[in-house]
Scaffold this active site. Structure first.
Site, PDB file in Angstrom:
ATOM      1  CE  LYS A  68      -2.799  -2.538   3.231  1.00  0.00           C
ATOM      2  NZ  LYS A  68      -3.118  -2.591   4.665  1.00  0.00           N
ATOM      3  N   GLY A  69       2.134   1.052   0.342  1.00  0.00           N
ATOM      4  CA  GLY A  69       3.008   2.207   0.614  1.00  0.00           C
ATOM      5  C   GLY A  69       3.126   3.206  -0.513  1.00  0.00           C
ATOM      6  CD  GLU A 124       7.980  -0.753  -3.123  1.00  0.00           C
ATOM      7  OE1 GLU A 124       7.078  -0.023  -2.727  1.00  0.00           O
ATOM      8  OE2 GLU A 124       8.287  -1.790  -2.538  1.00  0.00           O
ATOM      9  CG  ASP A 125       6.863   2.274   0.064  1.00  0.00           C
ATOM     10  OD1 ASP A 125       7.615   1.417  -0.456  1.00  0.00           O
ATOM     11  OD2 ASP A 125       6.169   2.019   1.072  1.00  0.00           O
ATOM     12  CG  ASP A 128      14.888  -1.220   3.707  1.00  0.00           C
ATOM     13  OD1 ASP A 128      15.908  -0.582   3.984  1.00  0.00           O
ATOM     14  OD2 ASP A 128      14.292  -1.912   4.544  1.00  0.00           O
ATOM     15  CE  LYS A 156      14.974   2.750   5.137  1.00  0.00           C
ATOM     16  NZ  LYS A 156      14.572   2.001   6.328  1.00  0.00           N
ATOM     17  CG  PHE A 178      11.172   2.295  10.317  1.00  0.00           C
ATOM     18  CD1 PHE A 178      11.242   1.182   9.486  1.00  0.00           C
ATOM     19  CD2 PHE A 178       9.925   2.788  10.662  1.00  0.00           C
ATOM     20  CE1 PHE A 178      10.082   0.573   9.015  1.00  0.00           C
ATOM     21  CE2 PHE A 178       8.759   2.188  10.193  1.00  0.00           C
ATOM     22  CZ  PHE A 178       8.847   1.075   9.368  1.00  0.00           C
ATOM     23  CB  VAL A 179      11.268   7.198   6.847  1.00  0.00           C
ATOM     24  CG1 VAL A 179      12.605   7.846   7.163  1.00  0.00           C
ATOM     25  CG2 VAL A 179      11.390   6.284   5.638  1.00  0.00           C
ATOM     26  CG  ASP A 185       2.804   0.775   7.191  1.00  0.00           C
ATOM     27  OD1 ASP A 185       3.641   0.558   6.298  1.00  0.00           O
ATOM     28  OD2 ASP A 185       2.331  -0.120   7.925  1.00  0.00           O
ATOM     29  NE  ARG A 191      -0.569   2.132   5.013  1.00  0.00           N
ATOM     30  CZ  ARG A 191       0.393   1.314   4.601  1.00  0.00           C
ATOM     31  NH1 ARG A 191       1.379   1.783   3.872  1.00  0.00           N
ATOM     32  NH2 ARG A 191       0.383   0.037   4.932  1.00  0.00           N
TER      33      ARG A 191
HETATM   34  P1  IMP Z   1      12.666  -4.059   0.837  1.00  0.00           P
HETATM   35  O1  IMP Z   1      13.449  -4.304   2.103  1.00  0.00           O
HETATM   36  O2  IMP Z   1      13.465  -3.267  -0.169  1.00  0.00           O
HETATM   37  O3  IMP Z   1      12.119  -5.333   0.295  1.00  0.00           O
HETATM   38  O4  IMP Z   1      11.456  -3.136   1.276  1.00  0.00           O
HETATM   39  C1  IMP Z   1      10.193  -3.659   1.322  1.00  0.00           C
HETATM   40  C2  IMP Z   1       9.152  -2.766   1.877  1.00  0.00           C
HETATM   41  O5  IMP Z   1       9.445  -2.543   3.246  1.00  0.00           O
HETATM   42  C3  IMP Z   1       9.006  -1.390   1.294  1.00  0.00           C
HETATM   43  O6  IMP Z   1       8.238  -1.373   0.140  1.00  0.00           O
HETATM   44  C4  IMP Z   1       8.290  -0.704   2.415  1.00  0.00           C
HETATM   45  O7  IMP Z   1       6.903  -0.962   2.321  1.00  0.00           O
HETATM   46  C5  IMP Z   1       8.876  -1.361   3.635  1.00  0.00           C
HETATM   47  N1  IMP Z   1       9.918  -0.509   4.237  1.00  0.00           N
HETATM   48  C6  IMP Z   1      11.245  -0.557   4.079  1.00  0.00           C
HETATM   49  N2  IMP Z   1      11.856   0.419   4.780  1.00  0.00           N
HETATM   50  C7  IMP Z   1      10.854   1.099   5.378  1.00  0.00           C
HETATM   51  C8  IMP Z   1      10.832   2.252   6.213  1.00  0.00           C
HETATM   52  O8  IMP Z   1      11.844   2.879   6.574  1.00  0.00           O
HETATM   53  N3  IMP Z   1       9.598   2.648   6.621  1.00  0.00           N
HETATM   54  C9  IMP Z   1       8.443   2.031   6.266  1.00  0.00           C
HETATM   55  N4  IMP Z   1       8.434   0.969   5.468  1.00  0.00           N
HETATM   56  C10 IMP Z   1       9.628   0.515   5.033  1.00  0.00           C
HETATM   57 MG    MG Z   2       6.225  -0.837  -0.094  1.00  0.00          MG
END
Ligand code: IMP
Ligand code: MG
Length: 204
Positions: A68-69, A124-125, A128, A156, A178-179, A185, A191
């Site tokens: 949903k991000g 994507e939001d 990470d 990040k 963590f944001v 969220d 959100r």
């Molecule tokens: P990934 O670790 O790149 O697979 O990130 C997956 C998902 O984790 C992202 O699409 C976000 O929804 C969530 N996420 C990662 N870092 C953060 C953060 O700092 N705040 C909130 N959600 C996060």
């Molecule tokens: Mg996401």
């Protein structure tokens, strides 16, 4: 009639000047610090939309929002895209309820339509660890899009596990914190913040 137009963070504890500015109320022991102001986010999202329009001049693009991000980012981004654009959504589960990734990605909602032959941009939001986008790129590539790109509001890089996953359009590179806000969220909260804020949690 009561006006509440200036709220940015309805629940969280913020520092005094920020509280005056955004009139927030504290939520438990959580603490928010503004990292990216709404105005900076809006400006950058506009630039990203214009860049996409330039790169795909005369063509059509198909945005895939990762629920949903990315919903809020996508809804702003699409309005700055000046070429033919369509959209669809996917949902994956990777983070559970907390702020630590489980490392596992699961497809929760698939696309409604085929992407064969389309210029796809995954929206994507935040990029990470890269596990989510790494998984999605593998799934989507098999469906034969004409091109496949990534637009991530936040990146990040310090947290990356999948080193080969890179975004073609990045709003902001941010430190390893963590944001929340602007669609991101913590346990489904925050959100609705207009700013992107660093969330500090009380010690366990
Ligand atoms: P990934 O670790 O790149 O697979 O990130 C997956 C998902 O984790 C992202 O699409 C976000 O929804 C969530 N996420 C990662 N870092 C953060 C953060 O700092 N705040 C909130 N959600 C996060
Ligand atoms: Mg996401």
């Amino acid at each position: 009639m009561r006006r509440c137009l200036s709220f940015t963070c309805p629940w969280a504890r913020v520092t005094a000047p920020e509280r005056r500015r955004s009139r927030v109320r504290p939520h438990g022991q959580e603490h928010l610090r503004i990292l990216l102001r709404s105005s900076a986010v809006q400006k950058r999202v506009r630039e990203m939309g214009l860049q996409i329009s330039k790169d795909f001049k005369g063509q059509r693009v198909h945005l895939i929002g990762v629920l949903k991000g990315a919903a809020i980012f996508l809804s702003d981004l699409i309005r700055h895209i000046r070429v033919d654009v369509s959209l669809d959504f996917m949902a994956v589960s990777s983070y559970g309820k907390g702020s630590h990734t489980s490392g596992q990605v699961r497809l929760v909602k698939d696309l409604d339509t085929s992407i064969e032959g389309l210029n796809v941009i995954v929206v994507e939001d935040i990029l990470d660890t890269g596990l989510t986008l790494g998984y999605l790129l593998r799934v989507l590539q098999q469906r034969k899009p004409k091109s496949l790109r990534i637009a991530a509001l936040l990146d990040k890089p310090e947290r990356r596990i999948k080193k080969d996953v890179k975004a073609d359009y990045v709003g902001f590179q941010i430190p390893n914190e963590f944001v929340v806000g602007y669609g991101l969220d913590y346990a489904e909260r925050y959100r609705n913040l207009k700013d992107v804020c660093v969330l500090s949690l009380p010690p366990d």
